[in-house]
Design a protein around this motif. Structure first.
Motif, short mmCIF file in Angstrom:
data_model
loop_
_atom_site.label_atom_id
_atom_site.label_comp_id
_atom_site.label_asym_id
_atom_site.label_seq_id
_atom_site.Cartn_x
_atom_site.Cartn_y
_atom_site.Cartn_z
N GLN A 23 0.83 -1.20 0.00
CA GLN A 23 0.00 0.00 0.00
C GLN A 23 0.87 1.26 0.00
O GLN A 23 0.58 2.23 -0.72
CB GLN A 23 -0.94 0.00 1.20
CG GLN A 23 -1.92 1.17 1.21
CD GLN A 23 -2.94 1.06 2.32
OE1 GLN A 23 -2.87 0.16 3.15
NE2 GLN A 23 -3.90 1.97 2.35
N LEU A 24 1.95 1.25 0.79
CA LEU A 24 2.86 2.40 0.80
C LEU A 24 3.52 2.60 -0.54
O LEU A 24 3.69 3.73 -1.00
CB LEU A 24 3.92 2.23 1.90
CG LEU A 24 3.63 2.84 3.26
CD1 LEU A 24 4.85 2.69 4.16
CD2 LEU A 24 3.25 4.32 3.14
N GLU A 35 2.31 1.89 -3.44
CA GLU A 35 1.31 2.52 -4.33
C GLU A 35 1.17 4.00 -4.02
O GLU A 35 1.06 4.83 -4.95
CB GLU A 35 -0.04 1.80 -4.19
CG GLU A 35 -0.06 0.42 -4.79
CD GLU A 35 0.34 0.42 -6.26
OE1 GLU A 35 -0.20 1.25 -7.02
OE2 GLU A 35 1.22 -0.39 -6.64
N GLN A 36 1.18 4.37 -2.75
CA GLN A 36 1.11 5.78 -2.38
C GLN A 36 2.33 6.54 -2.91
O GLN A 36 2.21 7.67 -3.40
CB GLN A 36 1.03 5.92 -0.86
CG GLN A 36 -0.21 5.34 -0.24
CD GLN A 36 -1.44 6.22 -0.42
OE1 GLN A 36 -1.36 7.31 -0.99
NE2 GLN A 36 -2.57 5.76 0.06
N ALA A 68 2.14 7.26 -6.59
CA ALA A 68 1.29 8.42 -6.85
C ALA A 68 2.05 9.72 -6.59
O ALA A 68 1.90 10.71 -7.33
CB ALA A 68 0.03 8.35 -5.99
N PRO A 126 1.12 11.13 2.44
CA PRO A 126 0.00 10.18 2.55
C PRO A 126 -0.39 9.92 4.00
O PRO A 126 0.47 9.91 4.90
CB PRO A 126 0.55 8.91 1.90
CG PRO A 126 1.62 9.39 0.96
CD PRO A 126 2.23 10.58 1.64
N CYS A 150 7.41 14.64 -0.47
CA CYS A 150 6.02 15.05 -0.30
C CYS A 150 5.91 15.78 1.03
O CYS A 150 6.77 15.63 1.90
CB CYS A 150 5.06 13.87 -0.39
SG CYS A 150 5.43 12.47 0.66
N GLU A 162 -1.11 7.25 5.56
CA GLU A 162 -0.45 6.10 6.17
C GLU A 162 0.87 6.49 6.81
O GLU A 162 1.26 5.97 7.87
CB GLU A 162 -0.22 5.02 5.12
CG GLU A 162 -1.47 4.35 4.61
CD GLU A 162 -2.14 5.11 3.48
OE1 GLU A 162 -3.10 4.58 2.90
OE2 GLU A 162 -1.71 6.25 3.16
#
Length: 203
Positions: free
Chosen positions: A22-23, A25-26, A29, A85, A55, A87
């Motif tokens: 999941q990280l 994928e973040q 992005a 993000p 970011c 997370e």
């Protein structure tokens, strides 16, 4: 391994495979909005072996002309950095033990031949806040020493899903990455390692 200064913690296996995916994928992005670029060392203009982006409201950058600094926009595109993000903000709350949120997340991508020489994270105005580091992808050999460059150092491996907190007495400890171990993780399709470091810049 040398004894770690107080405030430096290695917390292994904190992110399971779904959380790591999941990280990633973040971060993909983030990179789509703020592309990876090759930073330059101050003075010489020599390219670093990592590619990076950021970011958050601020991002850490370096170039030949102006050196190490934080700024609110990407040095190539001129656009503001994308937000951190959720997370990653959750991980800061869990492990940083600091009341204010991070303002920057530096994204370093290490190819399998990349390194990071010994350095201090000292460009922040708020040195009471720790630096929170998250490893994704191939294992690396992480080196950490004392508050002087010539202090004794010790090395240990960081695997995908490991977290390191650099704070307290060890906030200005010298540290670096000696090597990447290829094919030690299947998380990143093309290999390599992603390191995320969350920082609080201003008091």
């Amino acid at each position: 391994m040398a004894t770690l200064l107080g405030g430096i913690r290695h917390i292994p296996d904190q992110l399971d495979r779904p959380a790591q995916e999941q990280l990633v994928e973040q971060i993909r992005a983030v990179v789509a909005e703020a592309p990876l670029y090759v930073p330059e060392l101050p003075g010489t203009g020599k390219p670093m072996s990592v590619r990076m982006t950021n970011c958050g409201s601020l991002g850490w950058v370096t170039d030949r002309q102006h050196g190490y600094r934080y700024q609110p926009h990407h040095p190539v595109t001129g656009k503001p950095w994308p937000p951190i993000p959720p997370e990653l903000l959750d991980l800061w709350e869990r492990f940083a033990a600091y009341p204010k949120p991070p303002e920057a997340c530096l994204v370093n991508f290490y190819a399998d031949d990349a390194r990071m020489s010994l350095h201090q994270d000292r460009d922040e105005l708020d040195l009471d806040a720790p630096v929170l580091s998250i490893s994704l992808g191939n294992t690396c050999l992480f080196r950490v020493g004392g508050l002087k460059r010539n202090d004794p150092t010790g090395s240990f491996r960081l695997s995908s899903g490991d977290i390191v907190v650099i704070g307290g007495e060890g906030r200005l400890a010298f540290h670096g990455v000696d090597r990447i171990y290829p094919a030690t993780s299947t998380l990143l399709k093309n290999g390599g390692r992603i390191n995320l470091t969350l920082r609080r810049v201003n008091p």
